[in-house]
Design an enzyme around this catalytic site. Structure first.
Site, PDB file in Angstrom:
ATOM      1  N   LYS A  55      41.642  63.985 100.058  1.00  0.00           N
ATOM      2  CA  LYS A  55      42.599  64.835 100.763  1.00  0.00           C
ATOM      3  C   LYS A  55      41.930  66.155 101.112  1.00  0.00           C
ATOM      4  O   LYS A  55      41.512  66.904 100.239  1.00  0.00           O
ATOM      5  CB  LYS A  55      43.851  65.081  99.918  1.00  0.00           C
ATOM      6  N   PHE A  56      41.865  66.435 102.406  1.00  0.00           N
ATOM      7  CA  PHE A  56      41.219  67.649 102.875  1.00  0.00           C
ATOM      8  C   PHE A  56      42.252  68.749 103.121  1.00  0.00           C
ATOM      9  O   PHE A  56      43.409  68.485 103.455  1.00  0.00           O
ATOM     10  CB  PHE A  56      40.437  67.361 104.161  1.00  0.00           C
TER      11      PHE A  56
END
Length: 323
Positions: A33-34
């Site tokens: 997850k960025f």
């Protein structure tokens, strides 16, 4: 049915730890997850059209990312991708959420100038339409396979990036522990392999890493039930006693009440201050010293593992890489 903007993306619900192997026995995928902006990308149905970039809320922002529009020639027509917009700060040599916010607010000449200094990248994690045919009813595993084939078949390069994914619980645990040390990576997303894409539905699970440290609370502003600012001191092995004052977000605001396991931090007592990386180390919660970090798995993962579907896309123009 052909997908067009505005389109409501599928969402994720927050969790504090990685589910055990028993819960995920039916099969799962874990994606990195960025820390960016959620975006839906639409390529034109045919020649003469233009790329459209939509935010989670439905606004069109492709005019603020001319570098992505210019790179649209790499993508086939009739395509809809779900992904994350991130920005690479060439001077700092890392992903920058602040630079992304500046780019999202820029227009015209300013947008072009910022694109040269802080290039944008689109990290794709789902394929919603291909060749004008929507794929929402297909299971995640099938959509992911088609997405990986899209990147390999068209030899897509920067700014188009394939989001790293694994079906190995041990690897997901490692990502949560080590990859979140990288600026711009804030956790993992857990997705069932058999799940359809349901617009607006929170069918995924997001797990953010939060770091904890021992701290002594010396004073607060506001009330004990709703503190506004903590004056605290943390003791470290190398720096001794480090003092700081940081905004504090009370648990009551997040959950509607103070949990019985998280008593109020009386001045002069020890406890753990939890700081979110996205907030730059700002204290966001407090737990007594007897507690362990809530996000951390209680035991090492067990059970059989399957080979991870890996991707390594190197951004030649900026020097960034995800593996």
């Amino acid at each position: 049915m052909v997908l067009t903007p505005p389109f409501e993306p599928m969402l994720a619900q927050a969790a504090e730890y990685v589910p055990g192997s028993g819960v995920l026995a039916s099969g799962f995928a874990a994606e990195q997850k960025f820390d960016g902006h959620r975006a839906i990308l639409f390529t034109p149905a045919g020649p003469g059209g233009r790329l459209l970039l939509q935010t989670r809320r439905g606004s069109l922002v492709h005019d603020r990312f001319p570098d992505l529009v210019a790179a649209a020639e790499q993508l086939p027509d009739g395509l809809v991708l779900d992904g994350e917009l991130v920005v690479w700060d060439t001077e700092a040599g890392q992903l920058s959420f602040e630079a992304l916010q500046r780019r999202a607010a820029a227009r015209s000449r300013t947008a072009t100038a910022l694109a040269a200094k802080t290039p944008a990248f689109f990290i794709a994690f789902d394929l919603l339409q291909q060749d004008g045919q929507e794929l929402l009813a297909r299971p995640y595993a099938e959509r992911r396979a088609l997405l990986e084939n899209l990147f390999s078949e068209h030899a897509l390069t920067a700014p188009w990036t394939l989001c790293p994914m694994t079906t190995d619980l041990a690897k997901a645990w490692e990502w949560l522990q080590s990859w979140t040390d990288v600026s711009g990576v804030e956790g993992i997303l857990i997705k069932p392999l058999t799940s359809r894409y349901l617009p607006g539905y929170r069918g995924w699970t997001k797990i953010r890493r939060r770091d904890t440290t021992e701290t002594i609370v010396g004073a607060i502003t506001g009330t004990l039930t709703r503190p506004q600012l903590l004056a605290s001191a943390a003791t470290t092995r190398t720096a001794g006693c480090v003092r700081s004052a940081a905004p504090y977000r009370c648990a009551r605001r997040r959950h509607g009440r103070l949990p019985s396991t998280s008593p109020r931090p009386p001045p002069g007592t020890r406890g753990r201050a939890c700081a979110s990386r996205r907030r730059g180390g700002v204290v966001t919660s407090w737990t007594p010293p007897s507690s362990t970090p809530a996000w951390w798995p209680r035991s090492a993962p067990t059970g059989p593992s399957t080979a991870a579907a890996s991707s390594a896309t190197r951004c030649a123009s900026s020097g960034c890489a995800w593996t």
